[in-house]
Design a protein around this motif. Sequence first.
Motif, PDB file in Angstrom:
ATOM      1  N   ILE A   1       0.981  -1.228  -0.063  1.00 32.99           N
ATOM      2  CA  ILE A   1      -0.234   0.169  -0.006  1.00 32.99           C
ATOM      3  C   ILE A   1       0.444   1.445  -0.010  1.00 32.99           C
ATOM      4  N   PRO A   2       0.665   2.029  -1.401  1.00 37.64           N
ATOM      5  CA  PRO A   2       1.787   3.228  -1.021  1.00 37.64           C
ATOM      6  C   PRO A   2       1.747   4.562  -0.496  1.00 37.64           C
ATOM      7  N   ARG A   3       2.449   4.933   0.728  1.00 34.88           N
ATOM      8  CA  ARG A   3       2.162   5.392   1.936  1.00 34.88           C
ATOM      9  C   ARG A   3       1.313   7.253   1.451  1.00 34.88           C
ATOM     10  N   PRO A   4       1.547   7.740   2.097  1.00 35.61           N
ATOM     11  CA  PRO A   4       0.366   9.028   1.672  1.00 35.61           C
ATOM     12  C   PRO A   4       1.309  10.110   1.061  1.00 35.61           C
ATOM     13  N   GLY A   5       2.497  10.007   1.342  1.00 38.79           N
ATOM     14  CA  GLY A   5       3.229  11.059   0.678  1.00 38.79           C
ATOM     15  C   GLY A   5       3.484  10.898  -0.968  1.00 38.79           C
ATOM     16  N   ILE A   6       3.275   9.543  -1.133  1.00 39.48           N
ATOM     17  CA  ILE A   6       3.445   8.995  -2.690  1.00 39.48           C
ATOM     18  C   ILE A   6       1.612   8.989  -3.212  1.00 39.48           C
ATOM     19  N   GLN A   7       1.270   8.871  -2.010  1.00 42.03           N
ATOM     20  CA  GLN A   7      -0.357   9.121  -2.885  1.00 42.03           C
ATOM     21  C   GLN A   7      -0.161  10.962  -2.629  1.00 42.03           C
ATOM     22  N   LEU A   8      -0.362  11.735  -2.407  1.00 41.44           N
ATOM     23  CA  LEU A   8      -0.534  12.913  -3.215  1.00 41.44           C
ATOM     24  C   LEU A   8       0.061  13.094  -3.932  1.00 41.44           C
ATOM     25  N   ALA A   9       1.643  13.051  -4.029  1.00 33.93           N
ATOM     26  CA  ALA A   9       2.694  13.291  -5.097  1.00 33.93           C
ATOM     27  C   ALA A   9       1.878  12.674  -6.819  1.00 33.93           C
ATOM     28  N   VAL A  10       1.156  11.567  -6.775  1.00 32.99           N
ATOM     29  CA  VAL A  10       0.652  10.938  -7.919  1.00 32.99           C
ATOM     30  C   VAL A  10      -0.828  11.269  -8.016  1.00 32.99           C
ATOM     31  N   PRO A  11      -1.104  12.066  -9.087  1.00 34.32           N
ATOM     32  CA  PRO A  11      -2.918  12.156  -9.357  1.00 34.32           C
ATOM     33  C   PRO A  11      -3.246  11.242  -9.631  1.00 34.32           C
TER      34      PRO A  11
ATOM     35  N   LEU B   1      -3.832   8.593  -7.089  1.00 34.45           N
ATOM     36  CA  LEU B   1      -3.296   7.755  -6.697  1.00 34.45           C
ATOM     37  C   LEU B   1      -4.118   7.573  -5.997  1.00 34.45           C
ATOM     38  N   GLU B   2      -4.165   8.718  -4.754  1.00 34.57           N
ATOM     39  CA  GLU B   2      -5.311   8.719  -3.432  1.00 34.57           C
ATOM     40  C   GLU B   2      -6.768   7.253  -3.783  1.00 34.57           C
ATOM     41  N   GLU B   3      -7.208   8.059  -4.650  1.00 37.05           N
ATOM     42  CA  GLU B   3      -9.026   7.823  -5.031  1.00 37.05           C
ATOM     43  C   GLU B   3      -8.587   6.119  -5.655  1.00 37.05           C
ATOM     44  N   LEU B   4      -7.649   5.903  -6.199  1.00 39.64           N
ATOM     45  CA  LEU B   4      -7.046   4.430  -6.733  1.00 39.64           C
ATOM     46  C   LEU B   4      -6.662   3.426  -5.546  1.00 39.64           C
ATOM     47  N   VAL B   5      -6.252   3.992  -4.850  1.00 36.30           N
ATOM     48  CA  VAL B   5      -5.590   3.350  -3.388  1.00 36.30           C
ATOM     49  C   VAL B   5      -7.501   3.128  -2.452  1.00 36.30           C
ATOM     50  N   ALA B   6      -8.087   4.153  -1.861  1.00 33.85           N
ATOM     51  CA  ALA B   6      -8.938   4.488  -1.500  1.00 33.85           C
ATOM     52  C   ALA B   6     -10.381   2.655  -2.237  1.00 33.85           C
ATOM     53  N   GLN B   7      -9.890   3.144  -3.321  1.00 30.99           N
ATOM     54  CA  GLN B   7     -11.235   2.319  -4.157  1.00 30.99           C
ATOM     55  C   GLN B   7     -10.835   0.706  -3.601  1.00 30.99           C
ATOM     56  N   VAL B   8      -9.408   0.693  -3.985  1.00 27.42           N
ATOM     57  CA  VAL B   8      -8.785  -0.732  -3.849  1.00 27.42           C
ATOM     58  C   VAL B   8      -8.440  -1.434  -2.985  1.00 27.42           C
TER      59      VAL B   8
END
Length: 95
Positions: free
Chosen positions: A19-29, A31-38
Amino acid sequence: LLLTVALLLLTGYTDPGIIPRPGIQLAVPGLEELVAQVAGTPPLCIDDCTGDILCPLTDAEQFRRGYRWCPTCKLVRPPRSSHCRDCNNCVLRYD
């Protein structure tokens, strides 16, 4: 013997689902929504004053839904996931 070697290779070369860390999730457009969905977890909650990542669920909600907060990665882990001390990341399906 052949089956044992084949399963060993399959295990060694399969993605564990880090699971990507929050810093990576916020840096990649996106990705935050994709991680939350998966992962089935709520999206990240960021404190406006300090910029720290906060747990969006109360302790009762976490317990009821089977989620846990990882203080190292600063994210909500779904059920059956765990923090791996070897790779220092949360793994989606930790066996």
